[in-house]
Design a protein around this motif. Structure first.
Motif, PDB file in Angstrom:
ATOM      1  N   LYS C  59       0.841  -1.200   0.000  1.00 49.24           N
ATOM      2  CA  LYS C  59       0.000   0.000   0.000  1.00 49.24           C
ATOM      3  C   LYS C  59       0.880   1.255   0.000  1.00 49.24           C
ATOM      4  O   LYS C  59       0.633   2.204  -0.734  1.00 49.24           O
ATOM      5  CB  LYS C  59      -0.901  -0.019   1.232  1.00 49.24           C
ATOM      6  N   LEU C  60       1.912   1.236   0.838  1.00 50.09           N
ATOM      7  CA  LEU C  60       2.830   2.384   0.905  1.00 50.09           C
ATOM      8  C   LEU C  60       3.417   2.700  -0.459  1.00 50.09           C
ATOM      9  O   LEU C  60       3.539   3.856  -0.850  1.00 50.09           O
ATOM     10  CB  LEU C  60       3.980   2.080   1.867  1.00 50.09           C
ATOM     11  N   MET C  61       3.762   1.639  -1.169  1.00 52.83           N
ATOM     12  CA  MET C  61       4.441   1.856  -2.446  1.00 52.83           C
ATOM     13  C   MET C  61       3.538   2.534  -3.455  1.00 52.83           C
ATOM     14  O   MET C  61       4.007   3.243  -4.332  1.00 52.83           O
ATOM     15  CB  MET C  61       4.949   0.525  -2.987  1.00 52.83           C
ATOM     16  N   GLU C  62       2.222   2.310  -3.328  1.00 54.70           N
ATOM     17  CA  GLU C  62       1.293   2.943  -4.260  1.00 54.70           C
ATOM     18  C   GLU C  62       1.211   4.450  -4.020  1.00 54.70           C
ATOM     19  O   GLU C  62       0.735   5.183  -4.872  1.00 54.70           O
ATOM     20  CB  GLU C  62      -0.105   2.331  -4.126  1.00 54.70           C
ATOM     21  N   GLY C  63       1.645   4.889  -2.834  1.00 57.59           N
ATOM     22  CA  GLY C  63       1.543   6.312  -2.520  1.00 57.59           C
ATOM     23  C   GLY C  63       2.858   7.047  -2.649  1.00 57.59           C
ATOM     24  O   GLY C  63       2.971   8.191  -2.242  1.00 57.59           O
ATOM     25  N   ARG C  64       3.879   6.384  -3.160  1.00 57.07           N
ATOM     26  CA  ARG C  64       5.188   7.044  -3.232  1.00 57.07           C
ATOM     27  C   ARG C  64       5.714   7.052  -4.645  1.00 57.07           C
ATOM     28  O   ARG C  64       5.375   6.189  -5.449  1.00 57.07           O
ATOM     29  CB  ARG C  64       6.183   6.291  -2.337  1.00 57.07           C
ATOM     30  N   LEU C  65       6.577   8.012  -4.908  1.00 56.17           N
ATOM     31  CA  LEU C  65       7.178   8.111  -6.224  1.00 56.17           C
ATOM     32  C   LEU C  65       7.973   6.840  -6.505  1.00 56.17           C
ATOM     33  O   LEU C  65       8.421   6.152  -5.591  1.00 56.17           O
ATOM     34  CB  LEU C  65       8.121   9.311  -6.277  1.00 56.17           C
ATOM     35  N   TRP C  66       8.154   6.577  -7.776  1.00 57.94           N
ATOM     36  CA  TRP C  66       8.852   5.351  -8.178  1.00 57.94           C
ATOM     37  C   TRP C  66      10.173   5.212  -7.446  1.00 57.94           C
ATOM     38  O   TRP C  66      10.534   4.140  -6.985  1.00 57.94           O
ATOM     39  CB  TRP C  66       9.097   5.381  -9.688  1.00 57.94           C
ATOM     40  N   ILE C  67      10.904   6.320  -7.340  1.00 53.61           N
ATOM     41  CA  ILE C  67      12.251   6.211  -6.777  1.00 53.61           C
ATOM     42  C   ILE C  67      12.203   6.095  -5.263  1.00 53.61           C
ATOM     43  O   ILE C  67      13.054   5.470  -4.646  1.00 53.61           O
ATOM     44  CB  ILE C  67      13.124   7.394  -7.215  1.00 53.61           C
ATOM     45  N   GLN C  68      11.181   6.675  -4.655  1.00 54.81           N
ATOM     46  CA  GLN C  68      11.115   6.625  -3.196  1.00 54.81           C
ATOM     47  C   GLN C  68      10.953   5.190  -2.707  1.00 54.81           C
ATOM     48  O   GLN C  68      11.369   4.857  -1.600  1.00 54.81           O
ATOM     49  CB  GLN C  68       9.956   7.482  -2.712  1.00 54.81           C
ATOM     50  N   ASN C  69      10.355   4.348  -3.528  1.00 47.42           N
ATOM     51  CA  ASN C  69      10.146   2.968  -3.111  1.00 47.42           C
ATOM     52  C   ASN C  69      11.450   2.205  -2.928  1.00 47.42           C
ATOM     53  O   ASN C  69      11.486   1.187  -2.253  1.00 47.42           O
ATOM     54  CB  ASN C  69       9.267   2.247  -4.120  1.00 47.42           C
ATOM     55  N   LEU C  70      12.523   2.729  -3.532  1.00 51.72           N
ATOM     56  CA  LEU C  70      13.799   2.033  -3.389  1.00 51.72           C
ATOM     57  C   LEU C  70      14.232   1.967  -1.938  1.00 51.72           C
ATOM     58  O   LEU C  70      14.941   1.052  -1.526  1.00 51.72           O
ATOM     59  CB  LEU C  70      14.874   2.750  -4.205  1.00 51.72           C
ATOM     60  N   ALA C  71      13.807   2.956  -1.170  1.00 47.72           N
ATOM     61  CA  ALA C  71      14.198   2.964   0.234  1.00 47.72           C
ATOM     62  C   ALA C  71      13.315   2.035   1.056  1.00 47.72           C
ATOM     63  O   ALA C  71      13.648   1.696   2.187  1.00 47.72           O
ATOM     64  CB  ALA C  71      14.132   4.387   0.786  1.00 47.72           C
ATOM     65  N   ILE C  72      12.198   1.625   0.516  1.00 48.04           N
ATOM     66  CA  ILE C  72      11.289   0.750   1.264  1.00 48.04           C
ATOM     67  C   ILE C  72      11.562  -0.713   0.998  1.00 48.04           C
ATOM     68  O   ILE C  72      11.595  -1.524   1.910  1.00 48.04           O
ATOM     69  CB  ILE C  72       9.825   1.032   0.856  1.00 48.04           C
ATOM     70  N   VAL C  73      11.748  -1.051  -0.279  1.00 48.21           N
ATOM     71  CA  VAL C  73      11.765  -2.476  -0.636  1.00 48.21           C
ATOM     72  C   VAL C  73      12.770  -3.324   0.144  1.00 48.21           C
ATOM     73  O   VAL C  73      12.412  -4.432   0.537  1.00 48.21           O
ATOM     74  CB  VAL C  73      11.906  -2.701  -2.153  1.00 48.21           C
ATOM     75  N   GLY C 331       0.970   4.713 -15.963  1.00 57.06           N
ATOM     76  CA  GLY C 331       1.545   5.874 -16.646  1.00 57.06           C
ATOM     77  C   GLY C 331       1.775   7.042 -15.714  1.00 57.06           C
ATOM     78  O   GLY C 331       2.121   8.122 -16.154  1.00 57.06           O
ATOM     79  N   GLY C 332       1.582   6.829 -14.432  1.00 59.85           N
ATOM     80  CA  GLY C 332       1.696   7.926 -13.473  1.00 59.85           C
ATOM     81  C   GLY C 332       3.074   8.020 -12.845  1.00 59.85           C
ATOM     82  O   GLY C 332       3.996   7.285 -13.213  1.00 59.85           O
ATOM     83  N   ASP C 333       3.191   8.927 -11.876  1.00 62.01           N
ATOM     84  CA  ASP C 333       4.488   9.118 -11.230  1.00 62.01           C
ATOM     85  C   ASP C 333       4.671   8.191 -10.034  1.00 62.01           C
ATOM     86  O   ASP C 333       5.684   8.245  -9.351  1.00 62.01           O
ATOM     87  CB  ASP C 333       4.695  10.583 -10.826  1.00 62.01           C
ATOM     88  N   LYS C 334       3.673   7.365  -9.768  1.00 63.31           N
ATOM     89  CA  LYS C 334       3.782   6.372  -8.703  1.00 63.31           C
ATOM     90  C   LYS C 334       3.340   5.027  -9.254  1.00 63.31           C
ATOM     91  O   LYS C 334       2.541   4.983 -10.192  1.00 63.31           O
ATOM     92  CB  LYS C 334       2.853   6.757  -7.552  1.00 63.31           C
ATOM     93  N   PRO C 335       3.809   3.940  -8.661  1.00 62.41           N
ATOM     94  CA  PRO C 335       3.337   2.641  -9.142  1.00 62.41           C
ATOM     95  C   PRO C 335       1.842   2.503  -8.877  1.00 62.41           C
ATOM     96  O   PRO C 335       1.344   2.980  -7.859  1.00 62.41           O
ATOM     97  CB  PRO C 335       4.124   1.634  -8.299  1.00 62.41           C
ATOM     98  N   TYR C 336       1.136   1.856  -9.798  1.00 64.35           N
ATOM     99  CA  TYR C 336      -0.282   1.631  -9.553  1.00 64.35           C
ATOM    100  C   TYR C 336      -0.459   0.449  -8.619  1.00 64.35           C
ATOM    101  O   TYR C 336      -1.349   0.435  -7.778  1.00 64.35           O
ATOM    102  CB  TYR C 336      -1.018   1.389 -10.868  1.00 64.35           C
ATOM    103  N   ARG C 337       0.411  -0.534  -8.756  1.00 69.09           N
ATOM    104  CA  ARG C 337       0.320  -1.696  -7.882  1.00 69.09           C
ATOM    105  C   ARG C 337       1.681  -2.368  -7.869  1.00 69.09           C
ATOM    106  O   ARG C 337       2.316  -2.519  -8.919  1.00 69.09           O
ATOM    107  CB  ARG C 337      -0.732  -2.661  -8.443  1.00 69.09           C
ATOM    108  N   VAL C 338       2.115  -2.762  -6.682  1.00 73.27           N
ATOM    109  CA  VAL C 338       3.325  -3.568  -6.562  1.00 73.27           C
ATOM    110  C   VAL C 338       2.958  -4.787  -5.730  1.00 73.27           C
ATOM    111  O   VAL C 338       2.449  -4.635  -4.614  1.00 73.27           O
ATOM    112  CB  VAL C 338       4.465  -2.799  -5.855  1.00 73.27           C
ATOM    113  N   HIS C 339       3.140  -5.941  -6.284  1.00 73.01           N
ATOM    114  CA  HIS C 339       2.873  -7.155  -5.514  1.00 73.01           C
ATOM    115  C   HIS C 339       4.199  -7.852  -5.252  1.00 73.01           C
ATOM    116  O   HIS C 339       4.959  -8.110  -6.177  1.00 73.01           O
ATOM    117  CB  HIS C 339       1.930  -8.087  -6.302  1.00 73.01           C
TER     118      HIS C 339
END
Lengths: 608, 217, 380
Positions: C59-73, C331-339
């Motif tokens: 859920k967090l990843m859907e609310g963050r920019l593509w690059i910000q998720n690098l710090a979460i994964v 096509g947005g600036d955040k992932p639509y879904r990451v599983h």
């Protein structure tokens, strides 16, 4: 590698072999922190002088750990792109990913190798830190993770703009710059960090980050919509704006080669690629359906006057614009050569403004054909936006000769198609953009007529240091064969038998005195003579305020030869406002901003 | 056994759309009705026995859930991602779909996960119950209309800090200007409204000041 | 669940009783509970109880920019975080249609193998500890620390490297790094005898581990077991070889297998894999200096980075098994879904419940750890 067979039973004695450890040297680690590696992501430091407050670090922070705090002691200057905001970091949230370091346009924020912080439960305030040159505990530590060329998240290089070659452009007035392709524009737009420094810097506060974003998303109509919110002269500004925004751009503040976003070219690209019909629809958006019944007269159909008219018409007022020349546009038409601003683009901006309902009366000279008193009688308010159409004179000996002319007068004659004798050789006095405009225009005419260029520009300022004209203008002028003599002051126009033979100049020692006032000092020994059939003075312009009439001139308050206005453009006479070059000095975007300001104030006044 | 090309097997399913994305990835799109048949076919006839994952995607604008079944074949060394769309349902009438537990045992885990996170009931799945969020009573949290950020803002309190340096800056007339929440709650980072508001306030102050010192007063 | 919400199972006249393992238990790499029904010391049934580490990453990843998720994964699996970054980056790269430069791919491969070494050392220690042997645990953790020193050296972070970025890696290797790596590999190889003597050929351990939690190949396949756990059942399957990514097809390595499918077979597979990883790393040390060039393919400025519409399923072989990221972009600036498909979500739930049935209570912890299950991969 020794294989172990699954079926081996192992031995109870095997572990005993490790009793040999008693004979080995024990492993000891010193107490206290071990030095961290050279690229360690430890506590932050921030070079407060390099930091410009663009807030990119706050936006990239994935843990919402960065708060921007205002530091009053730091200089804030929107036109230079400096905010007095600086990041403060909440170590209760930070995850030390160093994205803030890698995005920082100026490489101000960096990380050190310091990583130990201990505090009691009641000392949680120590988690919220304001990084300076020294880290969390005020100690200097060696730097850890800093930005490298590889880790830099920003694209530093501007997409190159194609231009006509000097040989191809010198004998005509065709536009020089090619403009972006869609692909280039998207790439250029993708560099923007959306810091909004450009918007702060722009006199009209154009929503540059928004339209850059729209261009990046390929939605040019949306981009144009953003532009028309603040600027009905978007075609003009997309080409000839002084682009303070680009000076302010955070990317331009970077160390080494780091170009600001080509905001002006992006604007030009979006405007060029949306149809006129669509732009007209966009311009009409937000127009009031109700008629206010109030009428306003605007004197002068330049950017300031037309912007004010555009705004006032959209607010439901009736506006009539009086223009003494046969076409609208003011200085943008009669001052800027076609190779910088093709007239069909200007025509489109004006057509759009007219399509909203602005009525322009051409060839009506206020003061002669219709008096100010009459305007006041017929309208609820009057806006003076007549610009600066009279050239200043150097008043050096010989400058009263008929072959010594003013740049603005010549520039006005060219688009009007007026005939004049193109000189075989000419000297231009002045180092600003107007001097370049006239020099390059004359060069084109010379090339057309005599097939060779013989123009010399003589300026007080020093090239590469204090020179006033844009670098691009200087480079392009030189490419076109124009000679620029810098740091030279005019001494006299040499007249023999009532005929001009040339200009004599002396070397400049200094331009300003100790108080910073304009008082050039010359080395009178260092004389030089430049042969010329014509001398063009391009040292500044002023307004022709004679049209006001004696009575009104008497009634108005003045400030150093300009009409005194307040912050909103209102003069000391209740019904009269003034905007644009005549009160603010020459610049399109400032004129547009002025137009908005005046329109707002008039609307408030009329609705009182 | 003769090896039948995978396309031939897949084409037995009505209305199937096959996209070969690369050597080891095939995307197929099928109707919700045909999906179990498809999975049975590729498992039984083409050695796709390893259920790698089932993903649910909430396409709220289309009012649909997309279910993606990722199935791998150890023999073909290829992954088929079977996409299908089902109705998103509503609170009173939650989305339903058939379980593939009888084909793939691990569906138990994935279907329970989707049930919990998206509220899709899989008919025939052995454990349609809570697993991870046993104490959660709100809407299924992975739904696009559940705003986690807003929930956090409402539920938790941010720590307020007041260190000495901040006090000093506040005394000088500065202090906190833009909080990270201001940017985050705006929903996207492309919103400079905070700066704009601040600049507007400043400009107003300057204007007022000018007026005061102006000649009119 | 919170203790106050717990309701005891009503058992009536039965001899059975309920016992909790976890949520805090050294037998598992994180917070995870396992509810057992016991008859004497024989497990009648077990039920996995997850949720103690649920942080809502997807859920967090859907609310963050593509690059910000690098710090979460990387936070999804602490003992083996590198495959998370790489898989996420690979998925995004596939959607964007870009590829990391070849040098970056080699560096990523090195990072993955180093991470595998660290994770396996950790598992050795943990597994040994569940049989009551604590020295290998200290050794495992201490030797893993030496690997972390190297991570610190080239990525700037010890555990969470945050070193990958779609398009490549963030930083060039520091000078002398490969020499340091080579020294570490020498050291690890020199430790082999110590580990063998104390753990792998220690009769006490061998007796405890053999036959514990045995899985047949058919059962393993049915339960979607992957990684070393599957290879311990005799199937030589490895994503690195069978669905190659990065530069694994240019590297020579064997896929160690065992056939017994029990705890001992699993740890032997891991032991052999550790040495295969060292073999791979030695090849990288040899080849990397000759691979020149950039380490990043440029991406647009991350604050205004829209990834084009599309989806990708990126699989990598983590130390635990098949790790996959399914990423969807609208096509947005955040992932639509990451599983996140963590291998442990298969191992720690159904497989564990299956294996626990009929086991003795003292073996349950060992079964858990021998599956090398990482609970956050279940919770996400």
């Amino acid at each position: 590698m020794k294989k172990i067979n699954y079926n081996d039973k192992g031995s109870i004695l095997n572990p005993l072999k490790n009793l040999q450890f008693y004979a080995r040297k024990p492993v000891t680690e010193p107490l206290g922190p071990r030095p961290a590696s050279a690229s360690y992501r430890g506590f932050h430091i921030n070079d407060l002088d390099k930091c410009i407050g663009c807030s990119s670090c706050q936006k990239i922070c994935d843990n919402a750990a960065i708060t921007m705090v205002e530091v009053p002691s730091i200089e804030e200057d929107a036109s230079k792109g400096l905010r007095n905001l600086r990041p403060a970091i909440d170590y209760g949230r930070c995850c030390w990913c160093a994205l803030c370091v890698d995005i920082c346009p100026t490489s101000a924020i960096e990380m050190t190798r310091e990583y130990v912080h201990v505090c009691d439960g009641d000392e949680t305030d120590s988690y919220f830190i304001f990084p300076k040159e020294t880290g969390i505990h005020g100690d200097s530590f060696e730097k850890g993770w800093t930005k490298t060329e590889d880790s830099d998240l920003l694209d530093r290089a501007r997409r190159p703009m194609g231009e006509m070659e000097p040989e191809a452009r010198i004998d005509n007035f065709d536009e020089i710059v090619d403009g972006f392709t869609m692909e280039m524009a998207i790439e250029e737009a993708s560099r923007c960090v959306d810091c909004g420094l450009c918007e702060d810097a722009c006199p009209a506060h154009m929503h540059a980050p928004n339209y850059i974003r729209s261009i990046y998303e390929g939605n040019l109509e949306q981009a144009v919509e953003w532009m028309y919110e603040t600027n009905p002269f978007s075609h003009v500004c997309g080409r000839v704006c002084t682009h303070i925004c680009e000076t302010a751009c955070s990317l331009g503040h970077g160390e080494g080669e780091s170009d600001p976003i080509a905001i002006r070219w992006l604007k030009r690209f979006a405007m060029d690629n949306v149809s006129k019909t669509k732009i007209k629809q966009i311009a009409r958006k937000g127009k009031s359906r109700k008629k206010s019944g109030k009428s306003i007269a605007v004197v002068g159909a330049g950017p300031a006057g037309l912007t004010a008219a555009f705004d006032l018409v959209k607010k439901g007022h009736k506006v009539t614009v009086y223009e003494s020349l046969p076409k609208a546009g003011g200085m943008t038409r009669y001052g800027i050569p076609n190779y910088r601003l093709p007239k069909d683009r200007l025509d489109q901006d004006i057509e759009v403004i007219q399509s909203v309902g602005v009525d322009i009366k051409y060839n009506v000279k206020v003061g002669t054909d219709i008096s100010m008193a009459q305007l006041q009688k017929d309208n609820h308010a009057v806006v003076m936006a007549i610009g600066m159409q009279m050239g200043r004179s150097t008043r050096i000996p010989g400058s009263d000769n008929k072959m010594v002319v003013k740049a603005v007068d010549l520039l006005r004659m060219i688009p009007k198609g007026d005939e004049f004798n193109v000189p075989k050789s000419a000297v231009v006095i002045g180092g600003g953009n107007v001097a370049m405009d006239i020099a390059r225009s004359l060069a084109r005419l010379q090339k057309q007529k005599y097939n060779e260029v013989n123009i010399t520009v003589s300026a007080l300022e020093q090239l590469g240091k204090t020179f006033l004209a844009d670098d691009d203008e200087v480079i392009e002028s030189k490419e076109e064969g124009i000679v620029i003599l810098d740091a030279r002051g005019p001494k006299q126009c040499v007249i023999e038998n009532n005929k001009l033979t040339g200009l004599e100049t002396v070397k400049v020692i200094s331009i300003f005195d100790e108080q910073g006032r304009f008082a050039p000092k010359y080395d009178e020994e260092n004389l030089q003579f430049h042969e010329a059939d014509m001398v063009v003075e391009a040292i500044g312009q002023m307004s022709d305020v004679s049209i006001l009439g004696d009575e009104l001139t008497e009634e108005l308050e003045w400030n150093r030869g300009r009409i005194q206005i307040d912050g909103n453009g209102a003069t000391s006479v209740e019904w009269l406002w003034s905007a644009g070059d005549m009160v603010k000095g020459p610049d399109v975007i400032n004129a547009v901003a002025d137009g908005h300001r005046v329109a707002d104030d008039i609307d408030k006044f009329l609705n009182k | 056994m003769n090896k039948v090309p995978i396309d031939e097997i897949l084409n037995k399913v009505n209305g199937i759309k096959i996209t070969h994305k690369r050597k080891t990835r095939i995307r197929v799109d099928v109707d919700a009705d045909s999906l179990p048949t498809l999975l049975e076919l590729i498992k039984g006839r083409a050695s796709y026995i390893h259920l790698s994952a089932i993903t649910c995607v909430d396409w709220i604008a289309d009012n649909q859930f997309e279910l993606v079944y990722h199935v791998w074949s150890y023999e073909e060394k290829c992954l088929i991602s079977a996409h299908t769309r089902i109705d998103r349902g509503s609170e009173s009438n939650p989305a339903k779909y058939v379980s593939v537990y009888d084909l793939f045992k691990p569906a138990d885990f994935f279907e329970r996960d989707i049930f919990e996170m998206y509220g899709v009931t899989f008919i025939g799945s052995p454990r349609m119950e809570k697993f991870i969020l046993t104490e959660w009573n709100g809407v299924p949290p992975m739904l696009k209309d559940f705003d986690a950020e807003a929930y956090v803002q409402e539920t938790f309190k941010w720590t307020d800090y007041n260190p000495d340096w901040l006090q000093e800056l506040t005394d000088q007339g500065g202090g906190i200007a833009v909080k990270p929440e201001d940017i985050r709650t705006a929903g996207n980072t492309h919103n400079m409204s905070t700066h704009r508001e601040r600049d507007k306030a400043k400009a107003a102050a300057v204007k007022a000041n000018e007026k005061m010192q102006g000649w009119k007063q | 669940m919170r203790p106050e919400n717990y309701q005891a199972v009503k058992l009536g006249q039965s001899n059975e009783y309920e016992i909790f393992i976890g949520p805090n238990h050294p037998g598992i790499e994180g917070n995870y509970a396992f509810r057992l029904m016991l008859d004497g010391d024989i497990v009648v049934s077990g039920k996995a109880d997850a949720g103690y580490l649920h942080r809502g990453f997807e859920k967090l990843m859907e609310g963050r920019l593509w690059i910000q998720n690098l710090a979460i994964v990387p936070r999804i699996c602490v003992p083996d975080p590198a495959p998370m970054e790489v898989a996420y980056s690979m998925a995004v790269e596939e959607i964007m249609g870009i590829e990391a430069p070849i040098r970056a791919q080699w560096i990523r491969t090195m990072q993955l193998e180093l991470s595998r070494v660290a994770a396996h050392l950790f598992t050795f220690g943990g597994h040994a500890a569940t049989t009551g042997m604590y020295t290998p645990m200290f050794w495992g953790v201490a030797d893993r620390d030496l690997v972390l020193d190297l991570f610190e050296d080239f990525t700037g972070g010890r555990v969470y490297s945050i070193y990958n970025i779609p398009g490549g890696v963030r930083r060039e290797l520091p000078p002398e790094f490969l020499q340091k790596l080579s020294n570490l590999l020498d050291y690890l190889e020199s430790r082999q005898n110590d580990y063998d003597n104390l753990l792998f050929t220690n009769q006490v351990f061998v007796d405890r581990a053999k036959g514990c939690g045995a899985l047949t190949q058919e059962q393993a396949l049915e339960l979607s077991v992957t990684g070393p756990n599957l290879r311990a059942c005799g199937l030589a399957y490895d994503v690195r070889r069978d669905d190659p990514y990065l530069v694994y097809d240019e590297l020579e390595f064997d896929i160690p297998i065992q056939t017994a499918g029990d705890a001992y077979a699993r740890i032997l597979v891991r032991r052999d894999e550790l040495f295969q990883s060292i073999r791979i790393l030695r090849q990288i040390i040899e080849r990397l200096p000759s691979i020149k060039g950039k380490i990043r393919t440029p991406i647009p400025n991350p604050l205004s980075w829209n990834v084009r519409k599309g989806e990708a399923y990126a699989r990598v072989e983590s130390s635990k098994g098949e790790l996959a990221y399914y990423v969807v972009s609208d096509g947005g600036d955040k992932p639509y879904r990451v599983h996140v498909r963590g291998p442990s979500s298969m191992h720690a739930v159904q497989t564990l419940e299956f294996l626990a049935k009929g086991a003795r209570l003292e073996d349950v912890a060992q079964i858990m750890f021998s599956l090398d299950a990482c609970p956050p991969e279940v919770d996400r």
